[in-house]
Write an enzyme that holds these catalytic residues in place. Structure first.
Site, PDB file in Angstrom:
ATOM      1  N   ARG A 126      58.173  75.860 114.332  1.00  0.00           N
ATOM      2  CA  ARG A 126      56.914  76.574 114.664  1.00  0.00           C
ATOM      3  C   ARG A 126      57.149  77.783 114.305  1.00  0.00           C
ATOM      4  O   ARG A 126      56.049  78.409 114.311  1.00  0.00           O
ATOM      5  CB  ARG A 126      56.790  76.221 116.197  1.00  0.00           C
ATOM      6  CG  ARG A 126      56.480  74.641 116.318  1.00  0.00           C
ATOM      7  CD  ARG A 126      56.045  74.321 117.657  1.00  0.00           C
ATOM      8  NE  ARG A 126      57.321  74.643 118.735  1.00  0.00           N
ATOM      9  CZ  ARG A 126      58.168  73.979 118.859  1.00  0.00           C
ATOM     10  NH1 ARG A 126      57.997  72.424 118.881  1.00  0.00           N
ATOM     11  NH2 ARG A 126      59.129  74.214 119.716  1.00  0.00           N
ATOM     12  N   GLU A 177      73.096  73.655 125.010  1.00  0.00           N
ATOM     13  CA  GLU A 177      73.498  73.169 126.182  1.00  0.00           C
ATOM     14  C   GLU A 177      74.583  72.189 126.311  1.00  0.00           C
ATOM     15  O   GLU A 177      75.736  72.075 126.976  1.00  0.00           O
ATOM     16  CB  GLU A 177      72.367  72.756 127.214  1.00  0.00           C
ATOM     17  CG  GLU A 177      72.668  72.416 128.604  1.00  0.00           C
ATOM     18  CD  GLU A 177      71.410  72.162 129.728  1.00  0.00           C
ATOM     19  OE1 GLU A 177      71.555  71.664 130.776  1.00  0.00           O
ATOM     20  OE2 GLU A 177      70.355  72.083 129.014  1.00  0.00           O
TER      21      GLU A 177
END
Length: 170
Positions: A58, A95
């Site tokens: 994006r 994460e």
């Protein structure tokens, strides 16, 4: 113009508890898309930017019109195996696990002033990786520009040594 009004929020996507910010609705709205690009260009106009970098994917959508409007080039930063020439890589933590970004070794010239443009600032990991690649090639990151910033994720703290601008904050 209130750009938040043209961003579609999708609850529980891609998993429960996440409120996904869908920018396709902004991209479909010519006036809102132009306005968002114009706002980023306005913020960058006095920063003497030589080139725009956009992370996959994006960042391509937001970065290329900014580069065009400024009359400068655009450099994609991609996932491994997507760039055809010699690349420089940077691994960064997620994460749960790691990811890698790559840039062509000849994409940034030493001393070039670079603005990174992306759709979203979340945790800041992608931005740190992109900045490290640019700096490894001798470029100077003069600004990081975002359409959206998710303030609760504190990504701005990770990139606090850079000039940061976000148009919409959640």
């Amino acid at each position: 113009m209130d750009l938040k009004k043209v961003i579609r929020e999708i609850p529980d996507f891609p998993k429960p508890g996440i409120s996904f910010k869908d920018i396709t609705t902004l991209l479909q709205d010519g006036e809102a898309f132009k306005h968002s690009v114009d706002l980023i260009v306005e913020d960058l106009k006095d920063k003497n930017v030589d080139i725009i970098v956009g992370p996959e994917a994006r960042g391509f959508l937001m970065g290329t019109p900014v580069a065009y409007a400024m009359g400068v080039g655009f450099v994609p930063v991609r996932k491994p195996g997507k760039l055809p020439f010699e690349t420089e890589s940077y691994d960064y933590g997620l994460e749960y696990g790691t990811d890698t970004l790559q840039i062509h070794t000849d994409a940034i010239k030493p001393g070039q002033r670079v603005a990174i443009v992306d759709d979203l600032l979340a945790t800041g990991g992608t931005m740190i990786a992109a900045a490290k690649l640019i700096e490894k090639l001798g470029g100077e990151v003069v600004s990081m520009q975002f359409l959206i910033e998710l303030e609760d994720l504190n990504g701005r703290e990770k990139i606090s040594k850079y000039d940061v601008n976000s148009l919409i904050k959640y």
